[in-house]
Design a protein around this motif. Structure first.
Motif, PDB file in Angstrom:
ATOM      1  N   LYS A  40      12.450  48.065   1.897  1.00 19.83           N
ATOM      2  CA  LYS A  40      12.020  49.315   1.374  1.00 19.83           C
ATOM      3  C   LYS A  40      12.803  50.132   0.321  1.00 19.83           C
ATOM      4  O   LYS A  40      12.232  51.156  -0.471  1.00 19.83           O
TER       5      LYS A  40
ATOM      6  N   THR B 185      19.643  42.306  12.601  1.00 19.30           N
ATOM      7  CA  THR B 185      19.056  43.396  12.789  1.00 19.30           C
ATOM      8  C   THR B 185      19.980  44.725  12.644  1.00 19.30           C
ATOM      9  O   THR B 185      21.132  44.546  12.798  1.00 19.30           O
TER      10      THR B 185
ATOM     11  N   SER C  80      14.022  46.038  16.184  1.00 21.82           N
ATOM     12  CA  SER C  80      13.075  45.506  15.356  1.00 21.82           C
ATOM     13  C   SER C  80      13.096  45.671  13.848  1.00 21.82           C
ATOM     14  O   SER C  80      12.570  45.175  13.146  1.00 21.82           O
ATOM     15  N   VAL C  81      14.112  46.290  13.534  1.00 27.07           N
ATOM     16  CA  VAL C  81      14.356  46.473  11.963  1.00 27.07           C
ATOM     17  C   VAL C  81      15.563  45.614  11.523  1.00 27.07           C
ATOM     18  O   VAL C  81      16.687  45.720  12.111  1.00 27.07           O
TER      19      VAL C  81
ATOM     20  N   ASP D 204      14.097  44.101   6.186  1.00 32.78           N
ATOM     21  CA  ASP D 204      13.265  45.301   5.963  1.00 32.78           C
ATOM     22  C   ASP D 204      13.932  46.775   5.229  1.00 32.78           C
ATOM     23  O   ASP D 204      12.981  47.109   4.428  1.00 32.78           O
TER      24      ASP D 204
END
Length: 148
Positions: free
Chosen positions: A134, A75, A125-126, A130
């Motif tokens: 993106k 994370t 949470s990222v 992720d």
């Protein structure tokens, strides 16, 4: 809260590895060139990240760095805490003279504690995955947007 250069550059370098390594080792020189970051500065950060077991290193002509875990298991919060320390804003100064302690407690527990919880929730949470997704989406948008 202000993320230092070490945190910002370290996160960029970790995403760079996640995007480009495909399980292979990437020399710091290549990461430094792509991200326009000093190679010496990256060496300092990667020493910390290696000790924290977020990256693995290999020496030699095929050497460099790669992620020690899957990008989906690392994370943003984990990377930044390793490089920056605690990810919170500081609360009220406990050493202020003449202050009513009850007011400080109210502010610290209702405002600063909740803000810190939200910051940590977002950061945790990222994942690097992720950010890779993106990155790929943005690149496909820009490369497909040509006019003849």
């Amino acid at each position: 809260m202000n993320i230092s250069t070490k945190g910002r550059y370290g996160l960029r370098a970790m995403v760079d590895i996640a995007v480009h390594s495909f399980g292979e080792y990437i020399p710091l020189k290549i990461i430094a060139e792509r991200q326009v970051i000093s190679e010496n500065y990256l060496e300092q950060m990667f020493s910390i990240l290696r000790k924290a077991k977020l990256v693995k290193s290999a020496r030699g002509s095929q050497g460099g760095y790669t992620l020690a875990k899957e990008a989906s298991q690392i994370t943003v919060g984990e990377v930044l805490r390793i490089l920056e320390g605690d990810l919170g804003i500081t609360g009220d100064d406990d050493g202020a003279l003449g202050s009513d302690k009850t007011i400080k407690i109210c502010i610290n527990t209702i405002v600063w504690k909740k803000v810190n919880e939200k910051i940590n929730t977002v950061m945790d949470s990222v994942t690097l995955q992720d950010l890779v997704e993106k990155y790929k989406n943005l690149n496909s948008e820009y490369t497909m947007d040509f006019i003849i």
